[in-house]
Design an enzyme around this catalytic site. Structure first.
Site, mmCIF file in Angstrom:
data_model
loop_
_atom_site.group_PDB
_atom_site.id
_atom_site.type_symbol
_atom_site.label_atom_id
_atom_site.label_comp_id
_atom_site.label_asym_id
_atom_site.label_seq_id
_atom_site.Cartn_x
_atom_site.Cartn_y
_atom_site.Cartn_z
ATOM 1 C CG HIS A 1 51.709 54.765 -73.657
ATOM 2 N ND1 HIS A 1 50.801 55.596 -72.869
ATOM 3 C CD2 HIS A 1 52.753 55.683 -73.626
ATOM 4 C CE1 HIS A 1 51.339 56.638 -72.555
ATOM 5 N NE2 HIS A 1 52.437 56.935 -73.070
ATOM 6 C CB CYS B 1 61.497 34.229 -79.385
ATOM 7 S SG CYS B 1 61.489 35.008 -80.869
ATOM 8 C CG ASP C 1 41.885 49.815 -75.403
ATOM 9 O OD1 ASP C 1 41.642 50.429 -74.759
ATOM 10 O OD2 ASP C 1 41.934 50.250 -76.668
HETATM 11 N N1 APR Z 1 34.628 60.221 -71.224
HETATM 12 C C1 APR Z 1 35.553 61.336 -71.233
HETATM 13 N N2 APR Z 1 36.666 61.049 -70.360
HETATM 14 C C2 APR Z 1 36.782 60.410 -69.395
HETATM 15 C C3 APR Z 1 35.752 59.242 -69.104
HETATM 16 C C4 APR Z 1 34.766 59.291 -70.294
HETATM 17 N N3 APR Z 1 33.627 58.339 -70.189
HETATM 18 N N4 APR Z 1 35.768 58.347 -68.173
HETATM 19 C C5 APR Z 1 37.097 58.944 -67.788
HETATM 20 N N5 APR Z 1 37.337 60.279 -68.187
HETATM 21 C C6 APR Z 1 38.750 60.939 -68.219
HETATM 22 C C7 APR Z 1 38.910 61.198 -66.686
HETATM 23 O O1 APR Z 1 38.376 62.239 -66.134
HETATM 24 C C8 APR Z 1 40.440 61.204 -66.895
HETATM 25 O O2 APR Z 1 40.978 62.840 -66.650
HETATM 26 O O3 APR Z 1 39.806 60.159 -68.550
HETATM 27 C C9 APR Z 1 40.990 60.513 -67.852
HETATM 28 C C10 APR Z 1 41.690 59.097 -67.614
HETATM 29 O O4 APR Z 1 43.054 59.618 -67.195
HETATM 30 P P1 APR Z 1 43.895 58.553 -66.678
HETATM 31 O O5 APR Z 1 43.383 57.485 -65.775
HETATM 32 O O6 APR Z 1 45.142 59.274 -66.021
HETATM 33 O O7 APR Z 1 44.381 57.806 -68.022
HETATM 34 P P2 APR Z 1 45.401 58.362 -69.132
HETATM 35 O O8 APR Z 1 45.398 59.841 -69.112
HETATM 36 O O9 APR Z 1 45.148 57.623 -70.385
HETATM 37 O O10 APR Z 1 46.744 57.839 -68.579
HETATM 38 C C11 APR Z 1 47.839 58.190 -69.533
HETATM 39 O O11 APR Z 1 49.580 56.806 -68.042
HETATM 40 O O12 APR Z 1 49.476 55.120 -66.540
HETATM 41 C C12 APR Z 1 49.949 55.565 -67.668
HETATM 42 O O13 APR Z 1 50.571 54.606 -69.628
HETATM 43 C C13 APR Z 1 49.567 54.748 -68.887
HETATM 44 O O14 APR Z 1 48.539 55.495 -70.977
HETATM 45 C C14 APR Z 1 48.662 55.820 -69.525
HETATM 46 C C15 APR Z 1 49.190 57.084 -69.244
#
Ligand code: APR
Length: 245
Positions: free
Chosen positions: A110, A137, A95
């Protein structure tokens, strides 16, 4: 924490954008609970059915582009504006909420939802509209070669040489809203710590990586981060006053 840091490396994940209405990947109703990674986020998936993969990201796009930055994004901008030290943001998010919050020095390791790349000529297309295999393109005038500028599983993340250099040089490493299960981002804390940085994890709860951090701050990042940033700025001002800067 009574210290003025010279180089702060901030890693953000989906959790920082959760309170802006963008679902995370692995939480209860996360994206990967509703979609198979192997159908929409791998090189093989794109080779097998590019139109399906384009449709997936085109459907995600409006919500991601309409979302508004929250207090956590905004206070990182404040830190960049008020802190004398270098403050870099390396995000796993596709985003553009850090940009909307007015931050700078942002590295989208990413990729970005509003970009596509032509696999024929390498042209990077910035577009808020749907992109698919019929998209022509603007550089090589060919259709059928556009790929979402999203780093799929199995692909090398972007900006790795810059990121690795900053990891070796930072003296404060902060991780915000990432579950710490996807590499290489999940290993950044290792490198930062190895080169002497103090390391802090901000997350709703302790992640599987937590034991690697010097400090963990639990809670919603819109509640925990603004206070922390205020403290960093206050320490800088106090120490500058004490030292007559
Ligand atoms: N404040 C703080 N932490 C939060 C909040 C919040 N409001 N809401 C959720 N979280 C935490 C969750 O507890 C979790 O540990 O954010 C984390 C999100 O984890 P994921 O969903 O696994 O996302 P992310 O770690 O960014 O994923 C990494 O995986 O799928 C691929 O490319 C994709 O960039 C992504 C990468």
């Amino acid at each position: 924490m009574e210290k003025i840091y010279k180089r702060i490396f901030i890693l953000t994940g989906a959790g920082i954008s959760a309170e802006s209405g963008i679902g995370t990947f692995r939480d209860a109703n996360g994206l990967w609970n509703n979609h198979k990674v192997e159908d929409v986020a791998t090189v093989e998936a794109f080779e097998k059915n590019p139109q399906y993969v384009h449709r997936f990201y085109n459907e995600l796009k409006p919500n991601l582009l309409e979302a508004k930055p929250n207090l956590a994004h905004l206070c990182l901008t404040k830190l960049q504006e008020h802190y004398k030290g270098q403050v870099d943001i390396i995000t796993q998010n596709v985003d553009v909420l850090h940009e909307k919050a007015g931050s700078k020095n942002i590295y989208h390791m990413h990729g970005k939802i509003d970009e596509a790349i032509c696999l024929n000529c390498g042209h990077l297309l910035q577009s808020n509209d749907d992109v698919d295999m019929s998209t022509i393109c603007p550089h090589c005038a060919m259709a059928g070669f556009m790929k979402p500028n999203i780093v799929f599983f199995g692909e090398m993340p972007l900006y790795m040489p810059e990121i690795e250099k900053k990891l070796r040089e930072c003296d404060l490493f902060i991780s915000i809203g990432t579950s710490g299960v996807v590499y290489p981002a999940a290993g950044f804390v290792h490198t930062a710590k190895y080169y002497g940085a103090y390391t802090i994890e901000f997350n709703l709860e302790k992640t599987s990586n937590n034991y690697l951090f010097d400090e963990h701050i639990s809670g919603k990042c819109t509640e925990t981060l603004p206070q922390f940033v205020e403290q960093l700025i206050a320490v800088q001002e106090n120490m500058e006053n004490e030292n007559g800067y």
